[in-house]
Design an enzyme around this catalytic site. Sequence first.
Site, mmCIF file in Angstrom:
data_model
loop_
_atom_site.group_PDB
_atom_site.id
_atom_site.type_symbol
_atom_site.label_atom_id
_atom_site.label_comp_id
_atom_site.label_asym_id
_atom_site.label_seq_id
_atom_site.Cartn_x
_atom_site.Cartn_y
_atom_site.Cartn_z
ATOM 1 N N HIS A 1 -4.159 5.569 -12.672
ATOM 2 C CA HIS A 1 -2.808 6.044 -12.344
ATOM 3 C C HIS A 1 -2.651 7.553 -12.520
ATOM 4 C CE1 HIS A 1 1.347 5.968 -11.489
ATOM 5 N NE2 HIS A 1 1.735 4.958 -12.235
ATOM 6 N N ASP B 1 -4.215 -6.753 5.931
ATOM 7 C CA ASP B 1 -5.026 -7.803 6.572
ATOM 8 C C ASP B 1 -6.410 -7.231 6.863
ATOM 9 O OD1 ASP B 1 -6.234 -9.650 8.213
ATOM 10 O OD2 ASP B 1 -4.511 -9.948 9.538
#
Length: 447
Positions: A166, A388
């Site tokens: 992060h 996807d």
Amino acid sequence: MASEVVKKEESLNLKITNKSHVKPEENIGKKEYQLVTFDLPYLAFYYNQKLLVYMGEDFEGMVQKLKIGLGVVLKEFHQLAGKLGKDEEGVFRVEYDDDMLGVEVIEAVAEEIGVDDLTVAESTSNLKELIPYSGILNLEGMHRPLLAVQLTKLVDGLAMGLAFNHAVLDGTATWQFMTSWAEICSGAPSTSASPFLDRTKARNTRVKLDLTLPEPKNPPTSNSEAKPEPVLRDTIFKFSESKIDKIKSTINENPPSDGSKPFSTFQALSTHVWRHVTHARNLKPEDYTVFTVFADCRKRVEPPMPETYFGNLIQAIFTVTAAGLLTAQPPQFGASLIQKAIEAHNAKAIDERNKEWESAPKIFEFKDAGVNCVAVGSSPRFKVYDIDFGWGKPENVRSGTNNKFDGMIYLYPGKSGGRSIDVELTLEPEAMGRLEQDKDFLLEALN
């Protein structure tokens, strides 16, 4: 240690079958990118964890496709294949060189777990085994990869657990990377948008930090010394399009008389959650409660940065009020507080916050969001259900156990699409139990 956001239960019987590393498929040479004021406060957070669950039978084929695509996409996103380091003046940076290991890829098998087991509303200890780097601080990116991926074979699919450092990137950059990786795996010749890699365009103050990893704590010598970590509950509340529309239209029925703009979907939903969580906590009327949002500043800074800016370009925005005021007043009161705090966070406010931090750097811990807080990370604008890789959209998307504390929320678009939103919420068990019985919060009359 991170609070354990789980219910105790049986292990997955997960077996790790392979560990490897993936590097950019072409040599890039030596690269260095200074971490800037927007990045540095997150060095003492934990790696940001995500879990995406897919249906599919050909696990080996899926893994092969993912690794090949990762090698391609890392050419542009090579920072994730690097390490954290410091320059000669002690300023943190991302360092990349072709001889570095790259991204860690773990392959595993969970023989008894199906996709349906990972789409339930309540988080379980299963999550911890499916996502790497639980309890690992971002600062450890000096010695380990900045991205780790665990691909676990399920009975009828694949669980993709991810741990992103992060200190190197925020949610917007995370999902841009994931979208780009999926595009390559689905056969696109190139990514639809290249990352903007020059962090110093957003802020170029060189801040030296004297940070080292904490020493491992000695185990307590007696039971009296041992302080148990609070066990928290972690649940997803699914708000359908009709529920979101109801929350938003109700709060905008009586607009404020000061001529401010109508409340956005985010402001309306945030107020709804903040008020009902505050009520569920049984706070005294005079107790303070804080609402925190980690806001994207790409379009707020001057000059604005592109949407594809790769790094952290977020800041926490806080607003505070008394619990009694928040719950007794109409919802417009809380929404107005949130709206004013967000609108006040302009380029000038961001610059002042940065200067203040640079003059006396404070390394936040992930739980420093405020007293009795409700803190929102992530955004329903992130198109997480469009990731996807060539075998269909994910069945479920959620966060891991890192960087979670009492009151932390991750917002995701609902899988059903449209304006539906999933609210992934972490709370103490008693408050969560009361919230689950709150018909006004759940809007039970609506689908």
